[in-house]
Motif scaffolding. Structure first.
Motif, PDB file in Angstrom:
ATOM      1  N   ASP A   1       0.853  -1.182   0.000  1.00  0.00           N
ATOM      2  CA  ASP A   1       0.000   0.000   0.000  1.00  0.00           C
ATOM      3  C   ASP A   1       0.887   1.229   0.000  1.00  0.00           C
ATOM      4  N   SER A   2       0.567   2.186  -0.859  1.00  0.00           N
ATOM      5  CA  SER A   2       1.323   3.427  -0.879  1.00  0.00           C
ATOM      6  C   SER A   2       0.393   4.528  -1.352  1.00  0.00           C
ATOM      7  N   HIS A   3       0.802   5.761  -1.138  1.00  0.00           N
ATOM      8  CA  HIS A   3      -0.017   6.891  -1.554  1.00  0.00           C
ATOM      9  C   HIS A   3      -0.089   7.008  -3.062  1.00  0.00           C
ATOM     10  N   PHE A   4       0.919   6.491  -3.733  1.00  0.00           N
ATOM     11  CA  PHE A   4       0.951   6.630  -5.191  1.00  0.00           C
ATOM     12  C   PHE A   4       1.639   5.427  -5.803  1.00  0.00           C
ATOM     13  N   LYS A   5       0.985   4.838  -6.777  1.00  0.00           N
ATOM     14  CA  LYS A   5       1.581   3.719  -7.505  1.00  0.00           C
ATOM     15  C   LYS A   5       1.264   3.915  -8.983  1.00  0.00           C
ATOM     16  N   TYR A   6       2.281   3.799  -9.818  1.00  0.00           N
ATOM     17  CA  TYR A   6       2.078   4.031 -11.243  1.00  0.00           C
ATOM     18  C   TYR A   6       2.896   3.037 -12.031  1.00  0.00           C
ATOM     19  N   GLU A   7       2.249   2.349 -12.950  1.00  0.00           N
ATOM     20  CA  GLU A   7       2.930   1.453 -13.874  1.00  0.00           C
ATOM     21  C   GLU A   7       2.533   1.854 -15.283  1.00  0.00           C
ATOM     22  N   SER A   8       3.474   1.741 -16.209  1.00  0.00           N
ATOM     23  CA  SER A   8       3.236   2.201 -17.571  1.00  0.00           C
ATOM     24  C   SER A   8       3.906   1.277 -18.563  1.00  0.00           C
ATOM     25  N   GLY A   9       3.458   1.354 -19.816  1.00  0.00           N
ATOM     26  CA  GLY A   9       4.115   0.617 -20.883  1.00  0.00           C
ATOM     27  C   GLY A   9       5.200   1.437 -21.556  1.00  0.00           C
ATOM     28  N   SER A  10       5.463   2.642 -21.037  1.00  0.00           N
ATOM     29  CA  SER A  10       6.387   3.567 -21.690  1.00  0.00           C
ATOM     30  C   SER A  10       7.437   4.082 -20.725  1.00  0.00           C
ATOM     31  N   LEU A  11       8.690   3.957 -21.101  1.00  0.00           N
ATOM     32  CA  LEU A  11       9.769   4.533 -20.292  1.00  0.00           C
ATOM     33  C   LEU A  11       9.668   6.054 -20.270  1.00  0.00           C
ATOM     34  N   GLU A  12       9.238   6.642 -21.375  1.00  0.00           N
ATOM     35  CA  GLU A  12       9.110   8.097 -21.431  1.00  0.00           C
ATOM     36  C   GLU A  12       8.077   8.592 -20.429  1.00  0.00           C
ATOM     37  N   ALA A  13       6.996   7.848 -20.261  1.00  0.00           N
ATOM     38  CA  ALA A  13       5.984   8.221 -19.278  1.00  0.00           C
ATOM     39  C   ALA A  13       6.541   8.134 -17.858  1.00  0.00           C
ATOM     40  N   LEU A  14       7.346   7.106 -17.588  1.00  0.00           N
ATOM     41  CA  LEU A  14       7.944   6.966 -16.264  1.00  0.00           C
ATOM     42  C   LEU A  14       8.876   8.136 -15.963  1.00  0.00           C
ATOM     43  N   LYS A  15       9.654   8.564 -16.958  1.00  0.00           N
ATOM     44  CA  LYS A  15      10.538   9.715 -16.760  1.00  0.00           C
ATOM     45  C   LYS A  15       9.741  10.965 -16.423  1.00  0.00           C
ATOM     46  N   ARG A  16       8.636  11.166 -17.142  1.00  0.00           N
ATOM     47  CA  ARG A  16       7.820  12.362 -16.916  1.00  0.00           C
ATOM     48  C   ARG A  16       7.201  12.357 -15.509  1.00  0.00           C
ATOM     49  N   ILE A  17       6.797  11.191 -15.045  1.00  0.00           N
ATOM     50  CA  ILE A  17       6.218  11.106 -13.701  1.00  0.00           C
ATOM     51  C   ILE A  17       7.275  11.434 -12.654  1.00  0.00           C
ATOM     52  N   VAL A  18       8.491  10.957 -12.836  1.00  0.00           N
ATOM     53  CA  VAL A  18       9.582  11.306 -11.916  1.00  0.00           C
ATOM     54  C   VAL A  18       9.806  12.809 -11.931  1.00  0.00           C
ATOM     55  N   ASP A  19       9.803  13.413 -13.108  1.00  0.00           N
ATOM     56  CA  ASP A  19      10.010  14.861 -13.219  1.00  0.00           C
ATOM     57  C   ASP A  19       8.948  15.649 -12.477  1.00  0.00           C
ATOM     58  N   ILE A  20       7.718  15.194 -12.561  1.00  0.00           N
ATOM     59  CA  ILE A  20       6.597  15.977 -12.020  1.00  0.00           C
ATOM     60  C   ILE A  20       6.210  15.544 -10.609  1.00  0.00           C
ATOM     61  N   HIS A  21       6.106  14.247 -10.394  1.00  0.00           N
ATOM     62  CA  HIS A  21       5.586  13.747  -9.116  1.00  0.00           C
ATOM     63  C   HIS A  21       6.692  13.441  -8.113  1.00  0.00           C
ATOM     64  N   GLY A  22       7.816  12.914  -8.591  1.00  0.00           N
ATOM     65  CA  GLY A  22       8.885  12.480  -7.687  1.00  0.00           C
ATOM     66  C   GLY A  22       9.128  10.993  -7.818  1.00  0.00           C
ATOM     67  N   GLY A  23       9.871  10.436  -6.866  1.00  0.00           N
ATOM     68  CA  GLY A  23      10.205   9.019  -6.912  1.00  0.00           C
ATOM     69  C   GLY A  23      11.387   8.764  -7.827  1.00  0.00           C
ATOM     70  N   LEU A  24      11.501   7.544  -8.290  1.00  0.00           N
ATOM     71  CA  LEU A  24      12.593   7.189  -9.192  1.00  0.00           C
ATOM     72  C   LEU A  24      12.176   6.036 -10.073  1.00  0.00           C
TER      73      LEU A  24
END
Length: 310
Positions: A215-238
């Motif tokens: 359980d976490s406040h935010f969980k995101y999985e994607s089919g795109s590495l570019e989307a993962l990079k953008r989420i790190v840029d905007i939301h945080g995490g790694l």
């Protein structure tokens, strides 16, 4: 019986549907069905069980289709022998490539390959690894570009290069302060992952060895590495990225790229073919063209710890 009839039963076996098989063979469904019926009548056996959806081969049908594949391959090999004797590199080459390589590797080599071999018609399909392997084994495509090692006795691999893993880290993360990272620095609840089915996801999990459902406040999985990079840029995490995916990152984001300590984790990228593959001259030409296009920063020899995904 004819080579065309063999090609039709192979197509039905591949697609498990008479209509799609007919489309793939560029004939009408009645034409394909009639030819298969003729072959069954001649052999005195049913090759397909038409009562099931999707259609499946009978037990005898499986044996016949396996032999048909060998016959069709040998017939195709005749054309290759003639072309090789003439010194020609021509024909059609169908390639399956995984999504974590396609947008980064293809632009490096495909233009030059087409320019250098104008008599080759290239078809490219972006597919997850298991689909690439399935199509290779069914001989729907000629070559796969995937991450290896892949343990399957029916396939043969020609390694291309070894791509480092990098952490891509938000400024909000404690890891951002580090010059280099190690697996123990990566916290399971902050890692953004690709969807299931991607081999890179499994490699990340194997590298970290700590990711669990939670359980976490935010969980995101994607089919795109570019989307993962953008989420790190905007939301945080790694997230973790393969080396080619880091080469065109904007200068303002480059400090987020963190190298691992030695031994550096890497993934092995290879051309993979069916063990009885044809088009050997084309495969050699593609292998050479890709190697020449690999950036100097990327190792073509093993230099690090290869992270397995299976």
């Amino acid at each position: 019986m004819t080579i065309i009839q063999f090609e039709y039963i192979i197509a039905v076996d591949n697609y498990r549907h008479f209509g799609r098989a007919a489309d793939a063979c560029f004939v009408t469904q009645p034409t394909l069905s009639m030819q298969i019926q003729k072959l069954e009548d001649q052999l005195g056996v049913l090759i397909f069980d038409r009562s099931k959806q999707p259609v499946v081969p009978t037990e005898m049908g499986k044996t016949i289709i396996a032999q048909a594949r060998k016959v069709v391959n040998e017939a195709k090999r005749l054309n290759e022998i003639v072309a090789e004797e003439k010194g020609e590199i021509a024909g059609e080459l169908s390639i399956g490539i995984i999504p974590t390589l396609s947008p980064y590797l293809l632009p490096l080599f495909i233009h030059n390959f087409i320019e250098h071999y104008p008599n080759v018609k290239v078809k490219i399909y972006e597919l997850i690894t298991e689909e690439v392997v399935k199509r290779l084994k069914n001989e729907v495509i000629d070559i796969g570009i995937i991450v290896t090692p892949y343990d399957d006795p029916g396939l043969v691999a020609k390694p291309l290069f070894y791509e480092e893993f990098y952490a891509y880290v938000s400024e909000k993360s404690e890891v951002y302060k580090k010059d280099k990272v190690e697996a123990g620095d990566l916290k399971g609840d902050s890692i953004l992952l690709l969807n299931e089915g991607h081999c890179f996801r499994e490699q990340v999990i194997n590298l970290c060895q700590i990711y669990k459902e939670h359980d976490s406040h935010f969980k995101y999985e994607s089919g795109s590495l570019e989307a993962l990079k953008r989420i790190v840029d905007i939301h945080g995490g790694l997230t973790l990225l393969p080396q080619l995916a880091t080469l065109d990152i904007e200068e303002k984001h480059r400090k987020k790229i963190k190298q691992f300590v030695d031994p550096k984790p890497v993934r092995e990228v290879s051309l993979v073919m069916h063990r009885s593959y044809l088009k050997r001259k084309l495969v050699e030409a593609l292998h050479k063209e890709i190697l020449e296009a690999i950036p100097d920063k990327v190792d073509i020899k093993k230099n690090g710890e290869v992270i397995k995904w299976k």
